[in-house]
Design an enzyme around this catalytic site. Sequence first.
Site, mmCIF file in Angstrom:
data_model
loop_
_atom_site.group_PDB
_atom_site.id
_atom_site.type_symbol
_atom_site.label_atom_id
_atom_site.label_comp_id
_atom_site.label_asym_id
_atom_site.label_seq_id
_atom_site.Cartn_x
_atom_site.Cartn_y
_atom_site.Cartn_z
ATOM 1 N N THR A 211 0.846 -1.188 0.000
ATOM 2 C CA THR A 211 0.000 0.000 0.000
ATOM 3 C C THR A 211 0.885 1.242 0.000
ATOM 4 O O THR A 211 2.070 1.177 -0.312
ATOM 5 C CB THR A 211 -0.967 -0.012 1.210
ATOM 6 O OG1 THR A 211 -1.932 1.045 1.064
ATOM 7 C CG2 THR A 211 -0.233 0.170 2.520
ATOM 8 N N ASN A 212 0.321 2.379 0.340
ATOM 9 C CA ASN A 212 1.068 3.634 0.403
ATOM 10 C C ASN A 212 0.552 4.451 1.584
ATOM 11 O O ASN A 212 -0.323 4.006 2.328
ATOM 12 C CB ASN A 212 0.940 4.410 -0.912
ATOM 13 C CG ASN A 212 -0.503 4.609 -1.314
ATOM 14 O OD1 ASN A 212 -1.247 5.318 -0.659
ATOM 15 N ND2 ASN A 212 -0.917 3.946 -2.404
ATOM 16 N N ASP A 213 1.072 5.667 1.743
ATOM 17 C CA ASP A 213 0.771 6.457 2.933
ATOM 18 C C ASP A 213 -0.478 7.328 2.822
ATOM 19 O O ASP A 213 -0.758 8.123 3.726
ATOM 20 C CB ASP A 213 1.962 7.370 3.272
ATOM 21 C CG ASP A 213 3.122 6.589 3.854
ATOM 22 O OD1 ASP A 213 2.867 5.621 4.587
ATOM 23 O OD2 ASP A 213 4.289 6.955 3.593
#
Length: 401
Positions: A211-213
């Site tokens: 995923t990412n932030d």
Amino acid sequence: MLKNKKIAVYVTGGIAVYKVCDLVRKFIKAGADVKVAMTASATEFVTPLTFQVLSKNDVYLDTFDEKVSSEVAHIHLADWCDLAVVAPATANIIAKMANGIADDFVSTALLATTAPIFIAPAMNQHMFENPATVRNLTTLQVDGRMIIEPNTGFLAEGYVGKGRLPEPDEILAFIEAGLLEQQIDLPLSTKKVIITAGGTKERIDPVRFITNDSSGKMGYSLAKSASLLGADVTLISTTSNLPLPVNVTRVIVESSQEMEQAVLERFATSDIVIMAAAVSDYRPIQEAKEKIKKTESLLTLELEKTTDILATLGKMKDHQLLIGFAAETTNLAEYAKGKLAKKKADMIVANDVSKSNAGFNSDTNEVTIFTNDQEPIHVSVRSKDLIADEILQVALSKIKK
């Protein structure tokens, strides 16, 4: 919605008075001018000085304390306000309002108020369910007052029941929804808007993912702004942790594939599509059905590209206004312009996510808006709600053409 509104807040005596301090702050943060009136009982829980400091206005307490000789204070406050909020509303003030009793500053000013009145009851469950209170609330609803349903939770008496004052964000959302219903001819009142939010998750196994932030805050701010402009908004989100804006339909997804499907299902009937989500560029070719055990010192994952949803929509669009986001760390303008052309978007909103006050998870942002027919528009650092307002104003200018 509340910017430049004049709000009279009437505080009556209950343990929930402490929550109203934060509510006043939120009104002011939203751009409203707030004046507070308190009953004598309310001052036993929070001092008038607290509300004076928060509101930057004198607090009204006594019917006969006329601070300005040329004004009748309770009538002046009633005439001054664009809306009135009674919070917490005790059974006592509810009874007074329902029966037209005016025996102190608060009840007298409310009796003279012609602006919309929002009432947030807070009391013991048995008091709330008493036939007299039920009857009084029904009368107030017939009179056109807007009642905010209390929450169920742990009460001051030490047990769980219905009667808790809703959280300030819930009260704020209820008021915005109530005001929105009274407005007509809003600029997006006939438009259907799709907005995506959050970072997608691409599963490695049942307990791990790529995923990412992205927090989804920008997408939620855009949904709020579009809703307040009258749009029929569908928010396709990877997170449910953020407060849902008023009059917004939320569809929860996880992966880029689920997000693509949810957007495509609604694309043909949409007018504006804003791809604010941070969609993963790659996903594991194979998702393990069971948790991968730690057996070797190195683990190799094979990844494949995910579908470029924005580019897909760019090829499909007919009447839709298509807006994409470019979260970059270098060469912001170059990459944004390239994305605008390559993805056949109408607008690209670019931001430098390496900046602490403009990146993922921040409550503020700083963006540059790129379009095909005008110079880039730079929007300096401000709250994501205000950034969303700026983006929607540019979008409105494109719809009108």
